[in-house]
Enzyme design. Sequence first.
Site, PDB file in Angstrom:
ATOM      1  N   HIS A  34      40.401  41.817  49.789  1.00  0.00           N
ATOM      2  CA  HIS A  34      40.555  40.653  48.912  1.00  0.00           C
ATOM      3  C   HIS A  34      41.978  40.576  48.415  1.00  0.00           C
ATOM      4  CE1 HIS A  34      39.322  44.085  46.436  1.00  0.00           C
ATOM      5  NE2 HIS A  34      40.116  43.589  45.494  1.00  0.00           N
TER       6      HIS A  34
ATOM      7  N   HIS B  90      44.177  39.078  45.164  1.00  0.00           N
ATOM      8  CA  HIS B  90      44.175  38.543  43.802  1.00  0.00           C
ATOM      9  C   HIS B  90      45.196  37.406  43.734  1.00  0.00           C
ATOM     10  CE1 HIS B  90      42.147  42.112  41.893  1.00  0.00           C
ATOM     11  NE2 HIS B  90      42.619  42.697  42.987  1.00  0.00           N
TER      12      HIS B  90
HETATM   13  P1  5GP Z   1      40.519  45.731  43.288  1.00  0.00           P
HETATM   14  O1  5GP Z   1      40.780  46.754  42.244  1.00  0.00           O
HETATM   15  O2  5GP Z   1      39.533  46.268  44.271  1.00  0.00           O
HETATM   16  O3  5GP Z   1      41.739  45.148  43.908  1.00  0.00           O
HETATM   17  O4  5GP Z   1      39.901  44.511  42.512  1.00  0.00           O
HETATM   18  C1  5GP Z   1      38.554  44.249  42.378  1.00  0.00           C
HETATM   19  C2  5GP Z   1      38.456  43.072  41.441  1.00  0.00           C
HETATM   20  O5  5GP Z   1      37.129  42.597  41.466  1.00  0.00           O
HETATM   21  C3  5GP Z   1      38.790  43.394  39.964  1.00  0.00           C
HETATM   22  O6  5GP Z   1      39.822  42.550  39.526  1.00  0.00           O
HETATM   23  C4  5GP Z   1      37.479  43.131  39.235  1.00  0.00           C
HETATM   24  O7  5GP Z   1      37.689  42.533  37.984  1.00  0.00           O
HETATM   25  C5  5GP Z   1      36.736  42.215  40.181  1.00  0.00           C
HETATM   26  N1  5GP Z   1      35.291  42.355  40.182  1.00  0.00           N
HETATM   27  C6  5GP Z   1      34.576  43.497  40.110  1.00  0.00           C
HETATM   28  N2  5GP Z   1      33.258  43.239  40.162  1.00  0.00           N
HETATM   29  C7  5GP Z   1      33.142  41.890  40.286  1.00  0.00           C
HETATM   30  C8  5GP Z   1      32.008  41.008  40.394  1.00  0.00           C
HETATM   31  O8  5GP Z   1      30.859  41.408  40.386  1.00  0.00           O
HETATM   32  N3  5GP Z   1      32.291  39.679  40.501  1.00  0.00           N
HETATM   33  C9  5GP Z   1      33.570  39.181  40.497  1.00  0.00           C
HETATM   34  N4  5GP Z   1      33.707  37.862  40.613  1.00  0.00           N
HETATM   35  N5  5GP Z   1      34.650  39.981  40.402  1.00  0.00           N
HETATM   36  C10 5GP Z   1      34.435  41.317  40.295  1.00  0.00           C
END
Ligand code: 5GP
Length: 141
Positions: free
Chosen positions: A105, A107
Amino acid sequence: MSGQPYDENNIFAKILRGEIPSHKVYEDDHTLAFMDVMPQAPGHLLVVPKAPSRNLLDADPAVLAKTIAIVQKLAQAAQEAFESDGVFVAQFNEAAAGQTVYHLHFHVIPRNEGEPLKPHSGKMEDGEVLRANAEKVKAAL
Ligand code: 5GP
């Protein structure tokens, strides 16, 4: 390759299968974008390819090419919707780099001069605020 297997039960795989809800802003055959539930700034959204990969390290370059075009589209829409000074695009690979959900993903986070980012994976936002922010981005698309 990152070395670790893709887990079909990660939270974004469940969102992609419609097993858990999300505030969607964009969808096509290859990509889904929805609001981050713990936004680091208003309008923080996530762009997710539908094809499974843990992160950038094990992704198919053809999938990356399609995804980055949608990242651009959503970054433009988020900037317009939130009238932001800039847009921060971030992508983490494995825990050591800050990754917490193991489906690739990007951001997309509107940024304004002098406004610090809130913590990554910090506080859960109110659902009504997320719904309203999703509508703003959709209107700008
Ligand atoms: P990472 O740290 O893997 O780059 O980011 C994961 C992102 O997913 C975080 O910014 C977190 O806030 C978001 N996130 C975690 N769980 C969920 C969820 O159940 N739904 C949504 N929409 N975002 C989530």
